[in-house]
Design a protein around this motif. Structure first.
Motif, mmCIF file in Angstrom:
data_model
loop_
_atom_site.group_PDB
_atom_site.id
_atom_site.type_symbol
_atom_site.label_atom_id
_atom_site.label_comp_id
_atom_site.label_asym_id
_atom_site.label_seq_id
_atom_site.Cartn_x
_atom_site.Cartn_y
_atom_site.Cartn_z
ATOM 1 N N UNK A 90 -8.053 45.642 -54.860
ATOM 2 C CA UNK A 90 -8.477 45.140 -56.169
ATOM 3 C C UNK A 90 -7.370 44.309 -56.799
ATOM 4 N N UNK A 91 -7.762 43.280 -57.540
ATOM 5 C CA UNK A 91 -6.800 42.464 -58.284
ATOM 6 C C UNK A 91 -6.087 43.328 -59.321
ATOM 7 N N UNK A 92 -4.810 43.037 -59.553
ATOM 8 C CA UNK A 92 -4.065 43.674 -60.627
ATOM 9 C C UNK A 92 -3.500 45.042 -60.318
ATOM 10 N N UNK A 93 -3.621 45.516 -59.094
ATOM 11 C CA UNK A 93 -3.013 46.799 -58.734
ATOM 12 C C UNK A 93 -1.868 46.558 -57.762
ATOM 13 N N UNK A 94 -0.959 47.532 -57.684
ATOM 14 C CA UNK A 94 0.186 47.413 -56.784
ATOM 15 C C UNK A 94 0.457 48.762 -56.157
ATOM 16 N N UNK A 95 0.725 48.866 -54.874
ATOM 17 C CA UNK A 95 0.651 47.761 -53.906
ATOM 18 C C UNK A 95 -0.802 47.384 -53.642
ATOM 19 N N UNK A 96 -0.969 46.194 -53.146
ATOM 20 C CA UNK A 96 -2.297 45.643 -52.934
ATOM 21 C C UNK A 96 -2.334 44.814 -51.658
#
Length: 65
Positions: free
Chosen positions: A16-22
């Motif tokens: 998903x966009x905006x999460x880390x790590x990704x």
């Protein structure tokens, strides 16, 4: 996904966009997945690999930094 080494570990990857790590996932015309960056388990079996066109490409110590 299940770890490709056969240890039985379940690997959860965030796409998903905006999460880390990704991880980014792309599919080719035959719907084979490719993941970026590599997957590196820091504990357990410590597998390190790429998923390219639906195939596991194991990281060799001399070319994985």
């Amino acid at each position: 996904m299940q770890c490709p080494c056969g240890c039985g570990e379940t690997i959860e990857l965030m796409i998903m966009e905006g999460v880390y790590p990704r991880w980014d996932i792309q599919t080719d015309t035959r719907n084979r997945p490719t993941l970026y960056p590599s997957v590196w388990l820091k504990s357990g079996c410590r597998s390190h690999f790429w998923l390219r066109k639906g195939r596991v490409v194991w990281c060799k110590p001399e070319n994985c930094v």
